[in-house]
Design an enzyme around this catalytic site. Structure first.
Site, PDB file in Angstrom:
ATOM      1  N   SER A 145       0.843  -1.194   0.000  1.00 24.38           N
ATOM      2  CA  SER A 145       0.000   0.000   0.000  1.00 24.38           C
ATOM      3  C   SER A 145       0.873   1.236   0.000  1.00 24.38           C
ATOM      4  O   SER A 145       1.995   1.221   0.516  1.00 24.38           O
ATOM      5  CB  SER A 145      -0.890   0.002   1.252  1.00 24.38           C
ATOM      6  N   TYR A 158      -2.574  -0.422  10.226  1.00 20.19           N
ATOM      7  CA  TYR A 158      -2.614  -0.877   8.829  1.00 20.19           C
ATOM      8  C   TYR A 158      -1.353  -0.435   8.098  1.00 20.19           C
ATOM      9  O   TYR A 158      -0.694  -1.237   7.427  1.00 20.19           O
ATOM     10  CB  TYR A 158      -3.855  -0.303   8.147  1.00 20.19           C
TER      11      TYR A 158
END
Length: 269
Positions: A145, A158
């Site tokens: 990500s 995250y």
């Protein structure tokens, strides 16, 4: 790696995982759709098989809890048994997010993000190794990500898992090179998936940057990485036009400026 590759995908019942399975199936690959939502994965595999001439059971689906090493062993063996003993590519896609202030989120939820995102990826890499070792063109593709480039407020755990996956990718690509196995990753910004719509969309950063990627956009990149010659694969693939700009800014700007910009986008400055 040819378009006849046998590709195992975690978290394949929906979102990026499903879009990747669909794209690879269109290209002629044999795909294994594995998910904790096994019935949904099996339904999607049936749809893919229905589109094949003759309707043969070419694509495979089953249950996978990525946080459990034993579940990985069983799922990978299940696919291998159905796919002529071959696994050429692992796509580590399964992931979850928590988007809220760090201390306002129960520790159990933070730990679950780590168990699925980071430990799930590590479990998959460890379990797939015997299947990939020495197989020409074999590879692992980890879903990372853009949040791995600089820590994101309200997305702290995250982002931390994705930064760790980026580092794991770099390390394993070196460790496994002598056995002919590539390890690469994909770094998109916000993608229009259920996770982003239901969880991440409440972040101020999403309102600032927008959601400009579809699951198909990411799947296109993953499919290319799964089928192109292994030797020339980029270690990190930045998806879309925003992520390369973000990566360039993080690399060239001083830390204080990156921190200030990130805080402003998140409504913390």
């Amino acid at each position: 790696m040819s378009h006849s590759a046998h590709v195992f995908i975690s978290g394949a019942a929906s979102g990026i995982g499903l879009a990747t399975a669909q794209r690879l199936a269109q290209m002629g690959c044999r795909v294994g759709l594995y998910d904790i939502q096994a019935e949904e994965a099996q339904a999607q595999a049936r749809l893919l098989n229905d589109r094949r001439p003759g309707g043969e059971n070419w694509h495979v689906a089953g249950h996978l809890d990525v946080s459990q090493p034993e579940s990985w062993q069983q799922a990978l063996q299940h696919f291998a048994d159905q796919a002529q003993g071959r696994i050429d590519v692992l796509v580590n896609n399964a992931g979850v997010a928590v988007t809220d202030a760090f201390v306002d989120t129960p520790l159990a939820r933070h730990r679950r993000v780590v168990e699925i995102n980071l430990l799930g990826t590590m479990n998959g890499c460890h379990a797939v190794w015997p299947h990939l070792k020495g197989r020409p063109g074999s590879r692992v593709i980890n879903l990372c990500s853009a949040s791995a480039l600089f820590g994101q407020p309200d997305l702290a755990t995250y982002a931390a898992t994705k930064a760790a996956i980026r580092s794991l990718t770099e390390a394993l690509d070196i460790e496994w090179s002598s056995d002919g196995v590539r390890v690469v990753d994909v770094l998109p910004l916000f993608v229009n998936t259920a996770m982003v719509r239901d969880e991440v969309s409440k972040m101020k950063t999403v309102a600032t940057l927008g959601v400009r990627l579809s699951p198909q956009d990411v799947a296109h990149v993953v499919a290319r990485l799964a089928t192109a010659p292994a030797k020339g694969l980029p270690l990190h693939s930045l998806v879309g036009w925003q992520t390369p700009l973000f990566a360039l800014a993080v690399r060239l700007s001083p830390t204080w400026l990156n921190r200030w910009v990130t805080a402003r986008m998140a409504g913390k400055g």
